[in-house]
Design a protein around this motif. Structure first.
Motif, PDB file in Angstrom:
ATOM      1  N   TYR A 128       0.836  -1.209   0.000  1.00  0.00           N
ATOM      2  CA  TYR A 128       0.000   0.000   0.000  1.00  0.00           C
ATOM      3  C   TYR A 128       0.870   1.257   0.000  1.00  0.00           C
ATOM      4  CZ  TYR A 128      -3.443   3.500   1.233  1.00  0.00           C
ATOM      5  OH  TYR A 128      -4.232   4.631   1.215  1.00  0.00           O
ATOM      6  N   GLU A 129       1.887   1.264   0.848  1.00  0.00           N
ATOM      7  CA  GLU A 129       2.789   2.419   0.904  1.00  0.00           C
ATOM      8  C   GLU A 129       3.465   2.636  -0.442  1.00  0.00           C
ATOM      9  OE1 GLU A 129       2.874   4.365   3.440  1.00  0.00           O
ATOM     10  OE2 GLU A 129       1.884   3.121   4.946  1.00  0.00           O
ATOM     11  N   LEU A 130       3.897   1.550  -1.070  1.00  0.00           N
ATOM     12  CA  LEU A 130       4.559   1.648  -2.375  1.00  0.00           C
ATOM     13  C   LEU A 130       3.606   2.171  -3.438  1.00  0.00           C
ATOM     14  CD1 LEU A 130       6.592  -1.673  -2.251  1.00  0.00           C
ATOM     15  CD2 LEU A 130       7.560   0.617  -2.332  1.00  0.00           C
ATOM     16  N   ALA A 131       2.366   1.694  -3.411  1.00  0.00           N
ATOM     17  CA  ALA A 131       1.375   2.161  -4.384  1.00  0.00           C
ATOM     18  C   ALA A 131       1.088   3.644  -4.190  1.00  0.00           C
ATOM     19  CB  ALA A 131       0.087   1.349  -4.235  1.00  0.00           C
ATOM     20  N   GLU A 132       0.917   4.056  -2.937  1.00  0.00           N
ATOM     21  CA  GLU A 132       0.600   5.456  -2.638  1.00  0.00           C
ATOM     22  C   GLU A 132       1.745   6.389  -3.039  1.00  0.00           C
ATOM     23  OE1 GLU A 132      -1.747   7.381   1.011  1.00  0.00           O
ATOM     24  OE2 GLU A 132       0.258   6.699   1.557  1.00  0.00           O
ATOM     25  N   LEU A 133       2.968   6.001  -2.714  1.00  0.00           N
ATOM     26  CA  LEU A 133       4.117   6.844  -3.040  1.00  0.00           C
ATOM     27  C   LEU A 133       4.339   6.933  -4.553  1.00  0.00           C
ATOM     28  CD1 LEU A 133       6.548   5.671  -0.225  1.00  0.00           C
ATOM     29  CD2 LEU A 133       5.635   7.974  -0.489  1.00  0.00           C
ATOM     30  N   ASN A 134       4.204   5.811  -5.244  1.00  0.00           N
ATOM     31  CA  ASN A 134       4.358   5.838  -6.701  1.00  0.00           C
ATOM     32  C   ASN A 134       3.277   6.689  -7.353  1.00  0.00           C
ATOM     33  OD1 ASN A 134       6.619   4.158  -7.904  1.00  0.00           O
ATOM     34  ND2 ASN A 134       5.821   2.706  -6.413  1.00  0.00           N
ATOM     35  N   MET A 135       2.084   6.656  -6.796  1.00  0.00           N
ATOM     36  CA  MET A 135       1.015   7.493  -7.333  1.00  0.00           C
ATOM     37  C   MET A 135       1.334   8.974  -7.125  1.00  0.00           C
ATOM     38  SD  MET A 135      -3.055   7.406  -6.485  1.00  0.00           S
ATOM     39  CE  MET A 135      -2.830   8.359  -4.985  1.00  0.00           C
ATOM     40  N   GLN A 136       1.893   9.301  -5.971  1.00  0.00           N
ATOM     41  CA  GLN A 136       2.253  10.690  -5.669  1.00  0.00           C
ATOM     42  C   GLN A 136       3.247  11.247  -6.679  1.00  0.00           C
ATOM     43  OE1 GLN A 136       3.548  11.361  -1.621  1.00  0.00           O
ATOM     44  NE2 GLN A 136       1.783  10.300  -0.758  1.00  0.00           N
ATOM     45  N   ILE A 137       4.176  10.418  -7.117  1.00  0.00           N
ATOM     46  CA  ILE A 137       5.182  10.893  -8.066  1.00  0.00           C
ATOM     47  C   ILE A 137       4.806  10.528  -9.505  1.00  0.00           C
ATOM     48  CG2 ILE A 137       7.020  10.887  -6.347  1.00  0.00           C
ATOM     49  CD1 ILE A 137       8.021   8.267  -7.463  1.00  0.00           C
ATOM     50  N   GLN A 138       3.536  10.144  -9.672  1.00  0.00           N
ATOM     51  CA  GLN A 138       2.936   9.895 -10.986  1.00  0.00           C
ATOM     52  C   GLN A 138       3.577   8.740 -11.746  1.00  0.00           C
ATOM     53  OE1 GLN A 138       2.730  13.661 -13.058  1.00  0.00           O
ATOM     54  NE2 GLN A 138       1.081  14.401 -11.744  1.00  0.00           N
ATOM     55  N   LYS A 139       4.033   7.752 -11.021  1.00  0.00           N
ATOM     56  CA  LYS A 139       4.478   6.509 -11.649  1.00  0.00           C
ATOM     57  C   LYS A 139       3.323   5.519 -11.554  1.00  0.00           C
ATOM     58  CE  LYS A 139       9.479   6.915 -10.921  1.00  0.00           C
ATOM     59  NZ  LYS A 139      10.697   6.283 -10.351  1.00  0.00           N
ATOM     60  N   PHE A 140       2.340   5.722 -12.419  1.00  0.00           N
ATOM     61  CA  PHE A 140       1.087   5.005 -12.290  1.00  0.00           C
ATOM     62  C   PHE A 140       1.196   3.516 -12.598  1.00  0.00           C
ATOM     63  CE2 PHE A 140      -0.356   9.433 -13.335  1.00  0.00           C
ATOM     64  CZ  PHE A 140      -0.788   9.732 -12.052  1.00  0.00           C
ATOM     65  N   THR A 141       2.089   3.151 -13.513  1.00  0.00           N
ATOM     66  CA  THR A 141       2.267   1.732 -13.826  1.00  0.00           C
ATOM     67  C   THR A 141       2.813   0.983 -12.617  1.00  0.00           C
ATOM     68  OG1 THR A 141       2.674   2.243 -16.160  1.00  0.00           O
ATOM     69  CG2 THR A 141       3.404   0.089 -15.358  1.00  0.00           C
ATOM     70  N   GLU A 142       3.801   1.579 -11.962  1.00  0.00           N
ATOM     71  CA  GLU A 142       4.346   0.975 -10.744  1.00  0.00           C
ATOM     72  C   GLU A 142       3.290   0.910  -9.653  1.00  0.00           C
ATOM     73  OE1 GLU A 142       7.472  -0.376  -9.693  1.00  0.00           O
ATOM     74  OE2 GLU A 142       7.496  -0.608 -11.865  1.00  0.00           O
ATOM     75  N   ALA A 143       2.524   1.988  -9.521  1.00  0.00           N
ATOM     76  CA  ALA A 143       1.472   2.030  -8.503  1.00  0.00           C
ATOM     77  C   ALA A 143       0.452   0.920  -8.739  1.00  0.00           C
ATOM     78  CB  ALA A 143       0.793   3.397  -8.507  1.00  0.00           C
ATOM     79  N   GLU A 144       0.054   0.734  -9.993  1.00  0.00           N
ATOM     80  CA  GLU A 144      -0.909  -0.319 -10.341  1.00  0.00           C
ATOM     81  C   GLU A 144      -0.380  -1.699  -9.967  1.00  0.00           C
ATOM     82  OE1 GLU A 144      -3.787   0.686 -14.026  1.00  0.00           O
ATOM     83  OE2 GLU A 144      -1.646   0.597 -14.513  1.00  0.00           O
ATOM     84  N   LYS A 145       0.894  -1.905 -10.176  1.00  0.00           N
ATOM     85  CA  LYS A 145       1.504  -3.203  -9.869  1.00  0.00           C
ATOM     86  C   LYS A 145       1.339  -3.526  -8.383  1.00  0.00           C
ATOM     87  CE  LYS A 145       5.971  -3.469  -9.383  1.00  0.00           C
ATOM     88  NZ  LYS A 145       7.433  -3.443  -9.674  1.00  0.00           N
ATOM     89  N   HIS A 146       1.569  -2.531  -7.539  1.00  0.00           N
ATOM     90  CA  HIS A 146       1.463  -2.758  -6.096  1.00  0.00           C
ATOM     91  C   HIS A 146       0.006  -2.843  -5.650  1.00  0.00           C
ATOM     92  CE1 HIS A 146       5.737  -2.496  -5.544  1.00  0.00           C
ATOM     93  NE2 HIS A 146       5.786  -1.327  -6.154  1.00  0.00           N
ATOM     94  N   VAL A 147      -0.884  -2.127  -6.325  1.00  0.00           N
ATOM     95  CA  VAL A 147      -2.314  -2.253  -6.021  1.00  0.00           C
ATOM     96  C   VAL A 147      -2.782  -3.675  -6.337  1.00  0.00           C
ATOM     97  CG1 VAL A 147      -4.627  -1.568  -6.776  1.00  0.00           C
ATOM     98  CG2 VAL A 147      -2.938   0.179  -6.232  1.00  0.00           C
ATOM     99  N   SER A 148      -2.369  -4.194  -7.463  1.00  0.00           N
ATOM    100  CA  SER A 148      -2.749  -5.564  -7.849  1.00  0.00           C
ATOM    101  C   SER A 148      -2.252  -6.569  -6.808  1.00  0.00           C
ATOM    102  CB  SER A 148      -2.174  -5.913  -9.226  1.00  0.00           C
ATOM    103  OG  SER A 148      -2.740  -5.084 -10.223  1.00  0.00           O
TER     104      SER A 148
END
Length: 237
Positions: A128-148
């Motif tokens: 969750y922390e990784l998804a949230e932080l990646n979303m903050q810096i607009q790395k949406f593909t990385e964020a999606e990976k951690h959400v999945s």
């Protein structure tokens, strides 16, 4: 003869200093243990600080930084152990650096340490922390990976706390991942993906009806949709 006398005096002085230092270490070690028994946080900080000066120890330094972090003193924690990634960092040191860097508004630097935490102990809460932080810096593909990963591995008894209201509340961690999924979906295309994002937030609210952040996000998206529709209906000159 004179040199011998001087040498004896120097050696005696060093021995006395060593004895004094040893006694001080014993004193502050006992002091720290007593403060810990009493639950005196500032006393624990003082005791560990003195011990680190008298006899530096990475483990003791990590403990001091962790206490600072637990008390919300993020800058002091980082000043104690630094912010750089080290191969031999303890699990405590990695956690302190990750959490405190996030707290002081350094998402990219915090991400480095959360990634290390996940590598050492992969679990849904760190995801969750990784998804949230990646979303903050607009790395949406990385964020999606951690959400999945989080949606697949979040257990029913796992929760996420939120503090934006006067009364903090908790929601199931799975709902928290859905909330992030909705935000990521919207940010990937802020025009075409409004309905899809709203649907995801609706699913999060079904699981957690008290999820204020999801409700606020949903309302904002619906207002945006209404505003866009109203503007489209205005006659063009």
């Amino acid at each position: 003869m004179k040199r011998l006398v001087i040498l004896i005096l120097v050696m005696s002085s060093l021995q006395i200093n060593a004895q004094d230092s040893s006694e001080l270490i014993k004193h502050y070690d006992a002091y720290y243990k007593q403060m810990r028994a009493q639950g005196d946080i500032q006393g624990m900080i003082n005791g560990l600080t003195h011990l680190n000066i008298l006899k530096p120890s990475e483990a003791r330094k990590d403990t001091l930084a962790y206490i600072y972090m637990s008390e919300g003193k993020d800058v002091q924690a980082l000043n104690t152990i630094g912010i750089d990634k080290k191969i031999d960092d303890s699990d405590i040191a990695v956690q302190v650096k990750a959490v405190c860097l996030k707290a002081v508004g350094q998402p990219e630097k915090a991400l480095i340490h959360f990634e290390e935490m996940f590598k050492r102990n992969p679990n849904a809460k760190i995801a969750y922390e990784l998804a949230e932080l990646n979303m903050q810096i607009q790395k949406f593909t990385e964020a999606e990976k951690h959400v999945s990963y989080g949606l697949a591995n979040a257990k029913d008894d796992m929760t996420k706390a939120y503090y934006e209201t006067q009364n903090p509340y908790q929601v199931p961690l799975k709902a928290a991942f859905m909330y992030l999924d909705g935000l990521i979906t919207f940010n990937k295309n802020k025009t075409a993906n409004v309905d899809a994002a709203v649907d995801i937030l609706d699913e999060a609210l079904k699981i957690a009806p008290n999820f204020n952040m999801a409700q606020v996000g949903k309302n904002a998206l619906l207002q945006q949709k209404q505003a866009a529709a109203a503007q489209a209906q205005q006659p063009k000159n």
